[in-house]
Design a protein around this motif. Structure first.
Motif, PDB file in Angstrom:
ATOM      1  N   MET A 192       0.955  -0.894  -0.134  1.00 29.78           N
ATOM      2  CA  MET A 192       0.422   0.285  -0.278  1.00 29.78           C
ATOM      3  C   MET A 192       0.893   1.415   0.196  1.00 29.78           C
ATOM      4  SD  MET A 192      -3.481  -0.212  -0.533  1.00 29.78           S
ATOM      5  CE  MET A 192      -4.485  -1.405  -0.471  1.00 29.78           C
ATOM      6  N   THR A 193       0.624   2.214  -0.268  1.00 27.45           N
ATOM      7  CA  THR A 193       0.654   3.092  -0.973  1.00 27.45           C
ATOM      8  C   THR A 193       0.827   4.270   0.037  1.00 27.45           C
ATOM      9  OG1 THR A 193      -0.680   4.276  -1.828  1.00 27.45           O
ATOM     10  CG2 THR A 193       1.470   3.870  -2.808  1.00 27.45           C
ATOM     11  N   LYS A 194       0.705   3.746   1.460  1.00 26.27           N
ATOM     12  CA  LYS A 194      -0.327   4.659   2.148  1.00 26.27           C
ATOM     13  C   LYS A 194      -0.794   6.661   2.428  1.00 26.27           C
ATOM     14  CE  LYS A 194      -0.007   1.865   5.792  1.00 26.27           C
ATOM     15  NZ  LYS A 194      -0.339   1.378   6.614  1.00 26.27           N
ATOM     16  N   GLN A 195      -1.613   6.584   1.285  1.00 25.22           N
ATOM     17  CA  GLN A 195      -2.353   7.552   0.082  1.00 25.22           C
ATOM     18  C   GLN A 195      -3.024   8.877   1.307  1.00 25.22           C
ATOM     19  OE1 GLN A 195      -1.614   8.641  -2.167  1.00 25.22           O
ATOM     20  NE2 GLN A 195      -1.305   7.681  -4.058  1.00 25.22           N
ATOM     21  N   LEU A 196      -3.664   7.960   2.422  1.00 26.24           N
ATOM     22  CA  LEU A 196      -4.123   8.327   3.635  1.00 26.24           C
ATOM     23  C   LEU A 196      -3.996   8.174   4.947  1.00 26.24           C
ATOM     24  CD1 LEU A 196      -7.273   7.071   2.256  1.00 26.24           C
ATOM     25  CD2 LEU A 196      -6.824   9.274   2.199  1.00 26.24           C
ATOM     26  N   GLN A 197      -2.407   8.570   4.934  1.00 27.95           N
ATOM     27  CA  GLN A 197      -1.433   8.425   6.394  1.00 27.95           C
ATOM     28  C   GLN A 197      -1.893   9.453   6.678  1.00 27.95           C
ATOM     29  OE1 GLN A 197       0.377   6.060   7.132  1.00 27.95           O
ATOM     30  NE2 GLN A 197      -0.040   6.243   9.661  1.00 27.95           N
ATOM     31  N   ASP A 198      -2.813   9.351   8.293  1.00 26.67           N
ATOM     32  CA  ASP A 198      -2.917  10.520   9.307  1.00 26.67           C
ATOM     33  C   ASP A 198      -4.266  10.816   9.271  1.00 26.67           C
ATOM     34  OD1 ASP A 198      -0.136   9.740  10.884  1.00 26.67           O
ATOM     35  OD2 ASP A 198       0.740  11.032   9.816  1.00 26.67           O
ATOM     36  N   ARG A 199      -5.038  10.805   8.149  1.00 29.75           N
ATOM     37  CA  ARG A 199      -6.263  11.516   7.500  1.00 29.75           C
ATOM     38  C   ARG A 199      -7.480  10.229   8.280  1.00 29.75           C
ATOM     39  NH1 ARG A 199      -5.887  15.444   4.229  1.00 29.75           N
ATOM     40  NH2 ARG A 199      -4.289  15.517   3.300  1.00 29.75           N
ATOM     41  N   VAL A 200      -8.760  11.579   8.692  1.00 27.75           N
ATOM     42  CA  VAL A 200      -9.548  10.392   9.321  1.00 27.75           C
ATOM     43  C   VAL A 200     -10.760  10.321   8.762  1.00 27.75           C
ATOM     44  CG1 VAL A 200     -11.374  11.508  11.538  1.00 27.75           C
ATOM     45  CG2 VAL A 200      -8.340  11.858  11.892  1.00 27.75           C
ATOM     46  N   ALA A 201     -11.287   9.794   8.154  1.00 26.97           N
ATOM     47  CA  ALA A 201     -12.557   9.177   7.290  1.00 26.97           C
ATOM     48  C   ALA A 201     -13.138   8.344   8.296  1.00 26.97           C
ATOM     49  CB  ALA A 201     -11.612   8.430   6.557  1.00 26.97           C
ATOM     50  N   LEU A 202     -14.411   9.176   7.623  1.00 31.85           N
ATOM     51  CA  LEU A 202     -16.121   8.351   8.534  1.00 31.85           C
ATOM     52  C   LEU A 202     -16.849   7.474   7.247  1.00 31.85           C
ATOM     53  CD1 LEU A 202     -18.347   8.996  10.290  1.00 31.85           C
ATOM     54  CD2 LEU A 202     -19.067  10.800   9.204  1.00 31.85           C
ATOM     55  N   VAL A 203     -17.385   6.794   7.698  1.00 34.05           N
ATOM     56  CA  VAL A 203     -17.513   5.716   6.343  1.00 34.05           C
ATOM     57  C   VAL A 203     -19.014   4.814   6.908  1.00 34.05           C
ATOM     58  CG1 VAL A 203     -17.707   3.913   5.384  1.00 34.05           C
ATOM     59  CG2 VAL A 203     -15.868   4.665   5.823  1.00 34.05           C
ATOM     60  N   THR A 204     -20.068   5.384   6.753  1.00 36.74           N
ATOM     61  CA  THR A 204     -21.450   4.649   7.278  1.00 36.74           C
ATOM     62  C   THR A 204     -21.397   3.904   6.144  1.00 36.74           C
ATOM     63  OG1 THR A 204     -22.916   5.931   5.751  1.00 36.74           O
ATOM     64  CG2 THR A 204     -22.513   7.329   7.385  1.00 36.74           C
ATOM     65  N   GLY A 205     -22.878   3.003   6.938  1.00 39.84           N
ATOM     66  CA  GLY A 205     -22.930   1.521   6.637  1.00 39.84           C
ATOM     67  C   GLY A 205     -21.492   0.156   6.737  1.00 39.84           C
ATOM     68  N   ALA A 206     -21.004   0.752   7.784  1.00 41.96           N
ATOM     69  CA  ALA A 206     -19.568   0.123   7.580  1.00 41.96           C
ATOM     70  C   ALA A 206     -19.270  -1.803   8.158  1.00 41.96           C
ATOM     71  CB  ALA A 206     -18.558   1.098   8.275  1.00 41.96           C
TER      72      ALA A 206
ATOM     73  N   GLY B 105      -4.120   3.567   5.552  1.00 43.85           N
ATOM     74  CA  GLY B 105      -3.299   4.648   6.847  1.00 43.85           C
ATOM     75  C   GLY B 105      -4.532   5.960   7.510  1.00 43.85           C
ATOM     76  N   ALA B 106      -5.404   5.540   6.720  1.00 49.87           N
ATOM     77  CA  ALA B 106      -6.877   6.742   7.535  1.00 49.87           C
ATOM     78  C   ALA B 106      -7.531   6.002   8.911  1.00 49.87           C
ATOM     79  CB  ALA B 106      -7.735   6.426   6.644  1.00 49.87           C
ATOM     80  N   HIS B 107      -7.206   6.612  10.028  1.00 51.94           N
ATOM     81  CA  HIS B 107      -8.242   6.886  11.033  1.00 51.94           C
ATOM     82  C   HIS B 107      -9.540   6.355  10.988  1.00 51.94           C
ATOM     83  CE1 HIS B 107      -9.473   5.666  15.024  1.00 51.94           C
ATOM     84  NE2 HIS B 107     -10.267   6.674  15.367  1.00 51.94           N
ATOM     85  N   VAL B 108     -10.513   4.882  10.680  1.00 58.18           N
ATOM     86  CA  VAL B 108     -11.269   5.170   9.747  1.00 58.18           C
ATOM     87  C   VAL B 108     -12.272   5.080  11.340  1.00 58.18           C
ATOM     88  CG1 VAL B 108     -13.358   3.579   9.309  1.00 58.18           C
ATOM     89  CG2 VAL B 108     -11.294   3.517   8.493  1.00 58.18           C
ATOM     90  N   ILE B 109     -13.473   6.243  11.182  1.00 61.37           N
ATOM     91  CA  ILE B 109     -14.852   6.449  12.339  1.00 61.37           C
ATOM     92  C   ILE B 109     -15.836   5.503  11.193  1.00 61.37           C
ATOM     93  CG2 ILE B 109     -16.170   7.644  13.387  1.00 61.37           C
ATOM     94  CD1 ILE B 109     -14.706   9.755  12.412  1.00 61.37           C
ATOM     95  N   ALA B 110     -16.177   3.815  12.336  1.00 59.20           N
ATOM     96  CA  ALA B 110     -16.657   3.557  11.526  1.00 59.20           C
ATOM     97  C   ALA B 110     -18.529   2.975  11.978  1.00 59.20           C
ATOM     98  CB  ALA B 110     -16.598   1.962  11.760  1.00 59.20           C
ATOM     99  N   VAL B 111     -19.502   3.544  11.020  1.00 57.10           N
ATOM    100  CA  VAL B 111     -20.577   3.996  12.045  1.00 57.10           C
ATOM    101  C   VAL B 111     -21.635   2.806  11.293  1.00 57.10           C
ATOM    102  CG1 VAL B 111     -22.849   5.405  12.482  1.00 57.10           C
ATOM    103  CG2 VAL B 111     -20.708   6.550  11.835  1.00 57.10           C
ATOM    104  N   ALA B 112     -22.125   2.321  11.483  1.00 59.03           N
ATOM    105  CA  ALA B 112     -23.582   1.531  11.559  1.00 59.03           C
ATOM    106  C   ALA B 112     -24.494   0.983  12.789  1.00 59.03           C
ATOM    107  CB  ALA B 112     -22.714   0.021  11.096  1.00 59.03           C
ATOM    108  N   ARG B 113     -25.297   0.055  12.272  1.00 66.41           N
ATOM    109  CA  ARG B 113     -26.748  -0.207  13.122  1.00 66.41           C
ATOM    110  C   ARG B 113     -25.512  -1.714  13.794  1.00 66.41           C
ATOM    111  NH1 ARG B 113     -32.084  -1.601  10.924  1.00 66.41           N
ATOM    112  NH2 ARG B 113     -30.881  -2.771   9.360  1.00 66.41           N
TER     113      ARG B 113
END
Length: 246
Positions: free
Chosen positions: A1-15, A31-39
């Motif tokens: 992986m190229t780590k294109q999102l190193q130190d980025r914060v990402a929110l994903v719904t329906g995760a 490289g992103a820190h993922v905020i994973a949202v789901a029921r």
């Protein structure tokens, strides 16, 4: 992986499953820190285990997207902890029901609109200030070919996705002079539970997997993406310009 999102914060719904699950994994692998949202808590916990196995990190948010106040509080919590958001992937959605327009129950119509449209708008509203604080904010809103084909019996789902595309186009026009890039995605037919519900007689093995589809979507979160206000078609692997020239 190229780590294109190193130190980025990402929110994903329906995760917790399907395409959203695989997008969350893909963002974490970059490289992103993922905020994973789901029921579904169990699905989120499985995702967390897989992300940790990749050497990534995630914050799990069990949330029903009919809880509009909960969506608002999520934006506040992100602001408090990180002060910004780099990537939004609004993936969660309901099929509703495939039926003649006059046969759709009001409660089904209302719930599908709430999850697919109202919650998407609420996510946009609460994350827009956070995405503007990123030096390369990226918003990815899931759509569908149904928004354009509007086949018989698909009126409810088609209407929700057409509404989401309209939100994206207006949002992109409002932010076109900022670093924020806002686009819709048509994933095409994919081997998911929703697709099986919509097309019960279809051979699922003939369809691409959520992992294969997600691999085409994750790069839309990268800083080198310049397109905004467009529809990315996964099958064609390119952006389609559907903006009105006026």
């Amino acid at each position: 992986m190229t780590k294109q999102l190193q130190d980025r914060v990402a929110l994903v719904t329906g995760a917790s499953r399907g395409i959203g699950y695989q997008i969350a994994k893909g963002l974490a692998a970059e490289g992103a820190h993922v905020i994973a949202v789901a029921r579904t808590v169990g699905g989120l916990e499985e995702l967390d285990d897989e992300i940790k196995a990749l050497g990534g990190s995630a914050t799990l948010v069990p949330l029903d997207l009919t809880d509009m106040g909960g969506i608002d509080r999520l934006g506040g919590a992100i602001h408090e902890r990180w002060g910004k958001l780099d990537v939004l992937v609004a993936n969660a959605g309901l099929l509703g029901v495939l039926a003649p327009i006059g046969h759709i129950e009001a409660k089904v119509f209302d719930k599908t609109m709430t999850v697919n449209v109202n919650a998407t708008w609420r996510l946009i509203r609460t994350t827009d200030p956070l995405l503007r604080k990123s030096d390369a904010g990226r918003a990815i809103i899931m759509s569908s070919g149904a928004a354009h084909s509007a086949k018989a019996y698909w009126s409810l789902y088609a209407a929700t996705k057409a509404a989401c595309e309209a939100l994206v186009k207006s949002w992109a026009n409002e932010t076109e002079n900022l670093p924020l890039r806002v686009n819709s995605v048509n994933p095409g037919a994919t081997r998911t539970a929703m697709r099986a519900l919509a097309m019960p007689g279809e051979d699922a093995k003939s369809l691409p997997t959520p992992r294969e589809v997600a691999a085409k979507i994750v790069p839309l979160a990268f800083a080198d993406v310049t397109a905004t206000g467009k529809l990315f078609d996964v099958r064609q692997d390119r952006f389609l310009d559907y903006r009105d020239p006026a």
